[in-house]
Design a protein around this motif. Structure first.
Motif, PDB file in Angstrom:
ATOM      1  N   SER A   6      -5.981   5.280   6.881  1.00 14.58           N
ATOM      2  CA  SER A   6      -4.903   5.791   5.796  1.00 14.58           C
ATOM      3  C   SER A   6      -4.091   4.405   5.394  1.00 14.58           C
ATOM      4  O   SER A   6      -3.962   3.314   6.113  1.00 14.58           O
ATOM      5  CB  SER A   6      -3.895   6.678   5.946  1.00 14.58           C
ATOM      6  OG  SER A   6      -3.044   6.315   7.167  1.00 14.58           O
ATOM      7  N   HIS A   7      -3.906   4.376   4.018  1.00 13.59           N
ATOM      8  CA  HIS A   7      -3.263   3.146   3.374  1.00 13.59           C
ATOM      9  C   HIS A   7      -1.822   3.284   3.678  1.00 13.59           C
ATOM     10  O   HIS A   7      -0.986   4.252   3.121  1.00 13.59           O
ATOM     11  CB  HIS A   7      -3.505   3.169   1.713  1.00 13.59           C
ATOM     12  CG  HIS A   7      -3.125   2.082   1.203  1.00 13.59           C
ATOM     13  ND1 HIS A   7      -1.815   1.515   1.079  1.00 13.59           N
ATOM     14  CD2 HIS A   7      -3.806   0.879   0.649  1.00 13.59           C
ATOM     15  CE1 HIS A   7      -1.902   0.282   0.294  1.00 13.59           C
ATOM     16  NE2 HIS A   7      -2.948   0.069   0.056  1.00 13.59           N
ATOM     17  N   THR A   8      -1.338   2.374   4.857  1.00  9.03           N
ATOM     18  CA  THR A   8       0.077   2.663   5.209  1.00  9.03           C
ATOM     19  C   THR A   8       1.280   2.309   4.206  1.00  9.03           C
ATOM     20  O   THR A   8       2.180   2.795   4.152  1.00  9.03           O
ATOM     21  CB  THR A   8       0.392   1.517   6.501  1.00  9.03           C
ATOM     22  OG1 THR A   8       0.090   0.253   6.084  1.00  9.03           O
ATOM     23  CG2 THR A   8      -0.494   2.144   7.752  1.00  9.03           C
ATOM     24  N   GLY A   9       0.776   1.227   3.391  1.00  9.89           N
ATOM     25  CA  GLY A   9       1.597   0.912   2.157  1.00  9.89           C
ATOM     26  C   GLY A   9       1.931   2.322   1.083  1.00  9.89           C
ATOM     27  O   GLY A   9       3.063   2.434   0.846  1.00  9.89           O
ATOM     28  N   MET A  10       0.925   2.927   1.064  1.00 13.25           N
ATOM     29  CA  MET A  10       1.167   4.154   0.152  1.00 13.25           C
ATOM     30  C   MET A  10       1.955   5.151   1.014  1.00 13.25           C
ATOM     31  O   MET A  10       2.626   5.991  -0.051  1.00 13.25           O
ATOM     32  CB  MET A  10      -0.450   4.878  -0.325  1.00 13.25           C
ATOM     33  CG  MET A  10      -0.338   5.867  -1.200  1.00 13.25           C
ATOM     34  SD  MET A  10       0.806   5.587  -2.944  1.00 13.25           S
ATOM     35  CE  MET A  10      -0.337   4.428  -3.669  1.00 13.25           C
ATOM     36  N   GLY A  11       1.720   5.269   2.094  1.00  9.36           N
ATOM     37  CA  GLY A  11       2.398   6.233   3.028  1.00  9.36           C
ATOM     38  C   GLY A  11       3.824   6.057   2.849  1.00  9.36           C
ATOM     39  O   GLY A  11       4.747   7.315   2.913  1.00  9.36           O
ATOM     40  N   LYS A  12       4.554   4.821   2.765  1.00  6.26           N
ATOM     41  CA  LYS A  12       5.536   4.641   2.629  1.00  6.26           C
ATOM     42  C   LYS A  12       6.329   4.699   1.281  1.00  6.26           C
ATOM     43  O   LYS A  12       7.498   4.964   1.267  1.00  6.26           O
ATOM     44  CB  LYS A  12       5.982   3.145   3.014  1.00  6.26           C
ATOM     45  CG  LYS A  12       5.525   2.771   4.387  1.00  6.26           C
ATOM     46  CD  LYS A  12       5.564   1.356   4.698  1.00  6.26           C
ATOM     47  CE  LYS A  12       5.246   0.626   6.122  1.00  6.26           C
ATOM     48  NZ  LYS A  12       5.033  -0.445   6.431  1.00  6.26           N
ATOM     49  N   LYS A  15       5.485  11.099  -0.659  1.00  4.44           N
ATOM     50  CA  LYS A  15       5.611  11.895   0.224  1.00  4.44           C
ATOM     51  C   LYS A  15       4.841  13.309   0.010  1.00  4.44           C
ATOM     52  O   LYS A  15       4.456  13.471  -1.095  1.00  4.44           O
ATOM     53  CB  LYS A  15       7.011  12.447   0.413  1.00  4.44           C
ATOM     54  CG  LYS A  15       7.429  13.444   1.498  1.00  4.44           C
ATOM     55  CD  LYS A  15       8.898  13.970   1.506  1.00  4.44           C
ATOM     56  CE  LYS A  15       8.926  15.261   2.061  1.00  4.44           C
ATOM     57  NZ  LYS A  15       9.836  15.996   1.503  1.00  4.44           N
ATOM     58  N   VAL A  16       4.000  14.008   0.740  1.00  5.45           N
ATOM     59  CA  VAL A  16       3.309  15.176   0.412  1.00  5.45           C
ATOM     60  C   VAL A  16       4.296  16.285   0.938  1.00  5.45           C
ATOM     61  O   VAL A  16       4.666  16.602   1.928  1.00  5.45           O
ATOM     62  CB  VAL A  16       1.960  15.055   1.360  1.00  5.45           C
ATOM     63  CG1 VAL A  16       1.173  16.238   0.922  1.00  5.45           C
ATOM     64  CG2 VAL A  16       1.270  13.963   1.050  1.00  5.45           C
ATOM     65  N   MET A  50       4.040  13.338  -8.896  1.00  8.97           N
ATOM     66  CA  MET A  50       3.028  12.583  -9.480  1.00  8.97           C
ATOM     67  C   MET A  50       2.020  13.147 -10.380  1.00  8.97           C
ATOM     68  O   MET A  50       1.870  14.233 -10.284  1.00  8.97           O
ATOM     69  CB  MET A  50       2.309  11.787  -8.317  1.00  8.97           C
ATOM     70  CG  MET A  50       3.166  10.863  -7.481  1.00  8.97           C
ATOM     71  SD  MET A  50       3.648   9.383  -8.199  1.00  8.97           S
ATOM     72  CE  MET A  50       5.254   9.130  -7.414  1.00  8.97           C
ATOM     73  N   SER A  51       1.453  12.419 -11.437  1.00  7.73           N
ATOM     74  CA  SER A  51       0.606  13.042 -12.335  1.00  7.73           C
ATOM     75  C   SER A  51      -0.757  13.272 -11.456  1.00  7.73           C
ATOM     76  O   SER A  51      -0.974  12.905 -10.568  1.00  7.73           O
ATOM     77  CB  SER A  51       0.378  11.941 -13.503  1.00  7.73           C
ATOM     78  OG  SER A  51      -0.529  10.802 -12.888  1.00  7.73           O
ATOM     79  N   ARG A  57      -5.917   9.857  -6.518  1.00  8.77           N
ATOM     80  CA  ARG A  57      -6.321   8.534  -6.195  1.00  8.77           C
ATOM     81  C   ARG A  57      -5.071   8.461  -4.828  1.00  8.77           C
ATOM     82  O   ARG A  57      -5.648   7.788  -3.933  1.00  8.77           O
ATOM     83  CB  ARG A  57      -5.713   7.541  -7.165  1.00  8.77           C
ATOM     84  CG  ARG A  57      -6.084   6.067  -6.852  1.00  8.77           C
ATOM     85  CD  ARG A  57      -5.403   5.435  -7.790  1.00  8.77           C
ATOM     86  NE  ARG A  57      -4.412   5.611  -8.517  1.00  8.77           N
ATOM     87  CZ  ARG A  57      -2.954   4.914  -8.004  1.00  8.77           C
ATOM     88  NH1 ARG A  57      -3.087   4.060  -6.975  1.00  8.77           N
ATOM     89  NH2 ARG A  57      -2.239   5.402  -8.753  1.00  8.77           N
ATOM     90  N   ILE A  58      -3.991   8.845  -4.892  1.00  4.27           N
ATOM     91  CA  ILE A  58      -3.331   8.703  -3.886  1.00  4.27           C
ATOM     92  C   ILE A  58      -3.611   9.517  -2.543  1.00  4.27           C
ATOM     93  O   ILE A  58      -3.620   9.078  -1.406  1.00  4.27           O
ATOM     94  CB  ILE A  58      -1.837   9.346  -4.279  1.00  4.27           C
ATOM     95  CG1 ILE A  58      -1.182   8.247  -5.340  1.00  4.27           C
ATOM     96  CG2 ILE A  58      -0.835   9.284  -2.785  1.00  4.27           C
ATOM     97  CD1 ILE A  58      -0.046   8.810  -5.901  1.00  4.27           C
ATOM     98  N   LYS A  59      -4.288  10.717  -2.848  1.00  2.00           N
ATOM     99  CA  LYS A  59      -4.763  11.510  -1.592  1.00  2.00           C
ATOM    100  C   LYS A  59      -5.778  10.883  -1.097  1.00  2.00           C
ATOM    101  O   LYS A  59      -6.134  11.030   0.065  1.00  2.00           O
ATOM    102  CB  LYS A  59      -5.018  12.869  -2.104  1.00  2.00           C
ATOM    103  CG  LYS A  59      -3.904  13.800  -2.281  1.00  2.00           C
ATOM    104  CD  LYS A  59      -4.151  15.194  -2.693  1.00  2.00           C
ATOM    105  CE  LYS A  59      -2.879  16.103  -2.486  1.00  2.00           C
ATOM    106  NZ  LYS A  59      -3.432  17.680  -2.832  1.00  2.00           N
TER     107      LYS A  59
END
Length: 64
Positions: A6-12, A15-16, A50-51, A57-59
């Motif tokens: 997983s992309h750790t930067g995006m995880g920070k 939030k889901v 988010m849109s 993309r984020i998921k």
């Protein structure tokens, strides 16, 4: 086949929620704040959903 990371930067940054929505901070409240009205900066506080375009993309980055 190796595991997906997983992309750790995006995880920070996002939030889901329990229902699967992606929420994060609203853009536009980092710099050049003197030129923005108080009303505008207050409106930019807090998290927003988010849109739909970004959500896909984020998921993928989060490995979901």
């Amino acid at each position: 086949m190796p595991k997906m990371k997983s992309h750790t930067g995006m995880g920070k940054r996002v939030k889901v929620t329990g229902s699967g929505k992606i929420v994060g901070e609203q853009a536009g409240k980092r710099h050049l704040l003197e030129g923005k009205t108080s009303r505008r900066t207050r409106r930019l506080t807090g998290t927003v959903e988010m849109s739909a375009v970004d959500t896909k993309r984020i998921k993928k980055l989060l490995g979901r």
